[in-house]
Scaffold this motif. Structure first.
Motif, PDB file in Angstrom:
ATOM      1  N   GLN A  49      32.688  27.915  32.684  1.00 44.07           N
ATOM      2  CA  GLN A  49      33.032  29.118  31.938  1.00 44.07           C
ATOM      3  C   GLN A  49      32.851  30.321  32.848  1.00 44.07           C
ATOM      4  O   GLN A  49      31.768  30.538  33.395  1.00 44.07           O
ATOM      5  CB  GLN A  49      32.147  29.265  30.702  1.00 44.07           C
ATOM      6  N   LEU A  50      33.893  31.101  32.977  1.00 40.88           N
ATOM      7  CA  LEU A  50      33.844  32.318  33.772  1.00 40.88           C
ATOM      8  C   LEU A  50      33.632  33.497  32.839  1.00 40.88           C
ATOM      9  O   LEU A  50      34.331  33.623  31.827  1.00 40.88           O
ATOM     10  CB  LEU A  50      35.142  32.482  34.557  1.00 40.88           C
ATOM     11  N   GLN A  51      32.711  34.365  33.179  1.00 44.77           N
ATOM     12  CA  GLN A  51      32.383  35.502  32.323  1.00 44.77           C
ATOM     13  C   GLN A  51      32.997  36.776  32.891  1.00 44.77           C
ATOM     14  O   GLN A  51      32.703  37.170  34.017  1.00 44.77           O
ATOM     15  CB  GLN A  51      30.871  35.650  32.205  1.00 44.77           C
ATOM     16  N   ALA A  52      33.832  37.388  32.083  1.00 44.62           N
ATOM     17  CA  ALA A  52      34.458  38.644  32.459  1.00 44.62           C
ATOM     18  C   ALA A  52      33.573  39.810  32.028  1.00 44.62           C
ATOM     19  O   ALA A  52      32.842  39.710  31.031  1.00 44.62           O
ATOM     20  CB  ALA A  52      35.831  38.749  31.803  1.00 44.62           C
ATOM     21  N   SER A  53      33.653  40.893  32.741  1.00 43.62           N
ATOM     22  CA  SER A  53      32.897  42.093  32.401  1.00 43.62           C
ATOM     23  C   SER A  53      33.698  43.326  32.758  1.00 43.62           C
ATOM     24  O   SER A  53      34.692  43.238  33.485  1.00 43.62           O
ATOM     25  CB  SER A  53      31.550  42.106  33.150  1.00 43.62           C
ATOM     26  N   GLY A  54      33.260  44.461  32.226  1.00 43.27           N
ATOM     27  CA  GLY A  54      33.893  45.718  32.579  1.00 43.27           C
ATOM     28  C   GLY A  54      34.757  46.336  31.498  1.00 43.27           C
ATOM     29  O   GLY A  54      35.305  47.419  31.697  1.00 43.27           O
ATOM     30  N   GLY A  55      34.879  45.656  30.376  1.00 45.88           N
ATOM     31  CA  GLY A  55      35.687  46.206  29.302  1.00 45.88           C
ATOM     32  C   GLY A  55      35.016  47.384  28.626  1.00 45.88           C
ATOM     33  O   GLY A  55      33.877  47.728  28.930  1.00 45.88           O
ATOM     34  N   GLY A  56      35.733  48.003  27.716  1.00 48.52           N
ATOM     35  CA  GLY A  56      35.188  49.138  26.993  1.00 48.52           C
ATOM     36  C   GLY A  56      36.260  49.885  26.251  1.00 48.52           C
ATOM     37  O   GLY A  56      37.399  49.418  26.129  1.00 48.52           O
ATOM     38  N   LEU A  57      35.892  51.057  25.775  1.00 48.92           N
ATOM     39  CA  LEU A  57      36.813  51.931  25.048  1.00 48.92           C
ATOM     40  C   LEU A  57      37.318  53.007  25.988  1.00 48.92           C
ATOM     41  O   LEU A  57      36.526  53.669  26.668  1.00 48.92           O
ATOM     42  CB  LEU A  57      36.094  52.561  23.851  1.00 48.92           C
ATOM     43  N   VAL A  58      38.626  53.164  26.040  1.00 46.33           N
ATOM     44  CA  VAL A  58      39.225  54.156  26.934  1.00 46.33           C
ATOM     45  C   VAL A  58      40.420  54.788  26.223  1.00 46.33           C
ATOM     46  O   VAL A  58      41.066  54.149  25.384  1.00 46.33           O
ATOM     47  CB  VAL A  58      39.647  53.490  28.265  1.00 46.33           C
ATOM     48  N   GLN A  59      40.690  56.022  26.551  1.00 46.96           N
ATOM     49  CA  GLN A  59      41.858  56.694  25.981  1.00 46.96           C
ATOM     50  C   GLN A  59      43.124  56.240  26.678  1.00 46.96           C
ATOM     51  O   GLN A  59      43.107  55.827  27.851  1.00 46.96           O
ATOM     52  CB  GLN A  59      41.707  58.204  26.113  1.00 46.96           C
ATOM     53  N   ALA A  60      44.211  56.330  25.966  1.00 48.07           N
ATOM     54  CA  ALA A  60      45.499  55.995  26.567  1.00 48.07           C
ATOM     55  C   ALA A  60      45.708  56.835  27.823  1.00 48.07           C
ATOM     56  O   ALA A  60      45.390  58.030  27.852  1.00 48.07           O
ATOM     57  CB  ALA A  60      46.626  56.255  25.570  1.00 48.07           C
ATOM     58  N   GLY A  61      46.212  56.173  28.848  1.00 47.05           N
ATOM     59  CA  GLY A  61      46.392  56.826  30.131  1.00 47.05           C
ATOM     60  C   GLY A  61      45.217  56.655  31.081  1.00 47.05           C
ATOM     61  O   GLY A  61      45.321  56.979  32.270  1.00 47.05           O
ATOM     62  N   GLY A  62      44.122  56.154  30.553  1.00 46.98           N
ATOM     63  CA  GLY A  62      42.923  55.970  31.358  1.00 46.98           C
ATOM     64  C   GLY A  62      42.927  54.681  32.149  1.00 46.98           C
ATOM     65  O   GLY A  62      43.922  53.937  32.163  1.00 46.98           O
ATOM     66  N   SER A  63      41.796  54.411  32.800  1.00 45.72           N
ATOM     67  CA  SER A  63      41.674  53.253  33.681  1.00 45.72           C
ATOM     68  C   SER A  63      40.376  52.501  33.410  1.00 45.72           C
ATOM     69  O   SER A  63      39.392  53.080  32.956  1.00 45.72           O
ATOM     70  CB  SER A  63      41.680  53.687  35.149  1.00 45.72           C
ATOM     71  N   LEU A  64      40.426  51.217  33.707  1.00 40.71           N
ATOM     72  CA  LEU A  64      39.250  50.367  33.684  1.00 40.71           C
ATOM     73  C   LEU A  64      39.374  49.336  34.792  1.00 40.71           C
ATOM     74  O   LEU A  64      40.496  48.973  35.180  1.00 40.71           O
ATOM     75  CB  LEU A  64      39.118  49.633  32.338  1.00 40.71           C
ATOM     76  N   ARG A  65      38.234  48.849  35.249  1.00 43.16           N
ATOM     77  CA  ARG A  65      38.228  47.783  36.238  1.00 43.16           C
ATOM     78  C   ARG A  65      37.401  46.624  35.704  1.00 43.16           C
ATOM     79  O   ARG A  65      36.215  46.789  35.412  1.00 43.16           O
ATOM     80  CB  ARG A  65      37.642  48.254  37.560  1.00 43.16           C
ATOM     81  N   LEU A  66      38.032  45.485  35.570  1.00 44.37           N
ATOM     82  CA  LEU A  66      37.352  44.289  35.105  1.00 44.37           C
ATOM     83  C   LEU A  66      36.916  43.442  36.297  1.00 44.37           C
ATOM     84  O   LEU A  66      37.587  43.424  37.336  1.00 44.37           O
ATOM     85  CB  LEU A  66      38.268  43.467  34.208  1.00 44.37           C
ATOM     86  N   SER A  67      35.809  42.732  36.112  1.00 41.46           N
ATOM     87  CA  SER A  67      35.306  41.857  37.162  1.00 41.46           C
ATOM     88  C   SER A  67      34.994  40.487  36.588  1.00 41.46           C
ATOM     89  O   SER A  67      34.711  40.352  35.394  1.00 41.46           O
ATOM     90  CB  SER A  67      34.026  42.424  37.775  1.00 41.46           C
ATOM     91  N   CYS A  68      35.013  39.497  37.443  1.00 40.48           N
ATOM     92  CA  CYS A  68      34.714  38.130  37.031  1.00 40.48           C
ATOM     93  C   CYS A  68      34.126  37.404  38.239  1.00 40.48           C
ATOM     94  O   CYS A  68      34.854  37.132  39.194  1.00 40.48           O
ATOM     95  CB  CYS A  68      35.983  37.455  36.542  1.00 40.48           C
ATOM     96  N   ALA A  69      32.848  37.112  38.177  1.00 36.49           N
ATOM     97  CA  ALA A  69      32.173  36.432  39.274  1.00 36.49           C
ATOM     98  C   ALA A  69      32.049  34.949  38.957  1.00 36.49           C
ATOM     99  O   ALA A  69      31.666  34.573  37.851  1.00 36.49           O
ATOM    100  CB  ALA A  69      30.800  37.038  39.491  1.00 36.49           C
TER     101      ALA A  69
END
Length: 116
Positions: free
Chosen positions: A2-22
């Motif tokens: 099982q790979l665990q993803a992280s980095g999600g959240g609440l963001v406004q339209a037009g914004g950015s996020l970076r997800l990671s998976c180790a």
């Protein structure tokens, strides 16, 4: 596995996020043998492939995210990333990382919510 993803959240339209998976320790020795990918599943919808990346760095993207999302991997850190820019409300989903084709077990995923 099982790979665990992280980095999600609440963001406004037009914004950015970076997800990671180790990669967990159990697969670090073979991580560099697999095509890795990000998937997402919105409420009431099927899980879909968002992007994939080979060991050598060749990438494939779903049409809906081309030009906005970038998948990358650091083979030395056994980690896969998903840079998401210009986010839209329709990107709201739980995001998962897995191999491509996917292994049987899925991690919990990370929730990305884009508010308009």
């Amino acid at each position: 596995v099982q790979l665990q993803a992280s980095g999600g959240g609440l963001v406004q339209a037009g914004g950015s996020l970076r997800l990671s998976c180790a990669a967990p320790r159990s697969i670090t020795s073979v991580f560099n043998s697999y095509v890795m990918a990000w998937y997402r599943q919105a409420p009431g919808k099927e899980r879909e492939l968002v992007a994939s990346i080979t060991v050598g760095g060749a990438t494939v993207y779903a049409d809906s995210v081309k030009g906005r999302f970038t998948i990358s991997r650091d083979n030395s850190k056994k980690t896969v990333y998903l840079q998401m820019n210009s986010l839209r409300s329709e990107d709201t989903s739980v995001y998962y990382c897995n191999a491509s084709p996917p292994w049987n077990k899925w991690g919990q995923g990370t929730l990305v919510t884009v508010s308009s």
